[in-house]
Design an enzyme around this catalytic site. Sequence first.
Site, PDB file in Angstrom:
ATOM      1  N   ASP A  37      -1.092  -3.956   9.713  1.00  0.00           N
ATOM      2  CA  ASP A  37       0.026  -3.308  10.390  1.00  0.00           C
ATOM      3  C   ASP A  37       0.706  -4.299  11.330  1.00  0.00           C
ATOM      4  OD1 ASP A  37       0.088  -0.480   9.558  1.00  0.00           O
ATOM      5  OD2 ASP A  37      -1.933  -0.425  10.384  1.00  0.00           O
ATOM      6  N   ASP A 177      -0.930   6.729   3.910  1.00  0.00           N
ATOM      7  CA  ASP A 177      -1.337   6.097   5.161  1.00  0.00           C
ATOM      8  C   ASP A 177      -1.236   7.121   6.290  1.00  0.00           C
ATOM      9  OD1 ASP A 177      -1.874   4.411   7.269  1.00  0.00           O
ATOM     10  OD2 ASP A 177      -0.096   3.154   7.009  1.00  0.00           O
ATOM     11  N   SER A 201     -10.263   7.357  10.560  1.00  0.00           N
ATOM     12  CA  SER A 201     -10.601   8.674  10.016  1.00  0.00           C
ATOM     13  C   SER A 201     -11.717   8.637   8.989  1.00  0.00           C
ATOM     14  CB  SER A 201      -9.364   9.317   9.375  1.00  0.00           C
ATOM     15  OG  SER A 201      -8.369   9.555  10.335  1.00  0.00           O
TER      16      SER A 201
END
Length: 224
Positions: A37, A177, A201
């Site tokens: 990212d 995503d 997660s």
Amino acid sequence: MNDKGKLSASMMCAGLDKLFYFLTEFKEVNLEYLHIDIMDGLFVPNFALGTDYVKSLRRITDISFDYHFLVNNPLEKMTWFDIREGDQVSFHWENNDKIQECIDYLTRLGARKFIAINPETDFHELDEYLSQIDGILIMHTPPGFAGKKLIPKTINKVENLRNHLDSLKLDLEIESDGNITIEHAEILYKKGSNIFVAGTSSLFMNSEKPIKEIISEKRKVIGW
């Protein structure tokens, strides 16, 4: 498209104190991608990951990079990074008046071209570019920070997008995503996604369970 799903580990969520452990485990299980990212504090209210970090990461692993540019002016900022042939690169449709130029730039580099869209963006906005790209990244949470809840309507968005691509006879990949738990991955795989970003997660949240075991569990629900 219903082949084996692929995993892309979010390096923003990987603690530096265990980085070499993560990379070793990823290599042993032939993880498909490292999700990188890039955030500039403008397109989203957060900063990640810097040029020096990404350059250093490249030196210590040969796992393919899956860049995600959450930035204003991605055409300029992509040039700051060592994007290589075969890397996967997503740039956002929103706030971007140089979509074609971004596609052309990545084509010259030999990179796989993805356009990313936020939860509220209609995928039909991308129709004129579909024949020139390799895939679409769908955000299932508001972009910027890890740990947010999946927006339920984005699940049907994947199904509708897959049906739309099928109607056009386009075999593009769909990357999901944002809050991609094992349960969400199983649902989204059935709806049509085939690349899944794994972060807090489902990958880095359980320090007691080996990473390889977590990856194995996740792969079972995405066609392995």
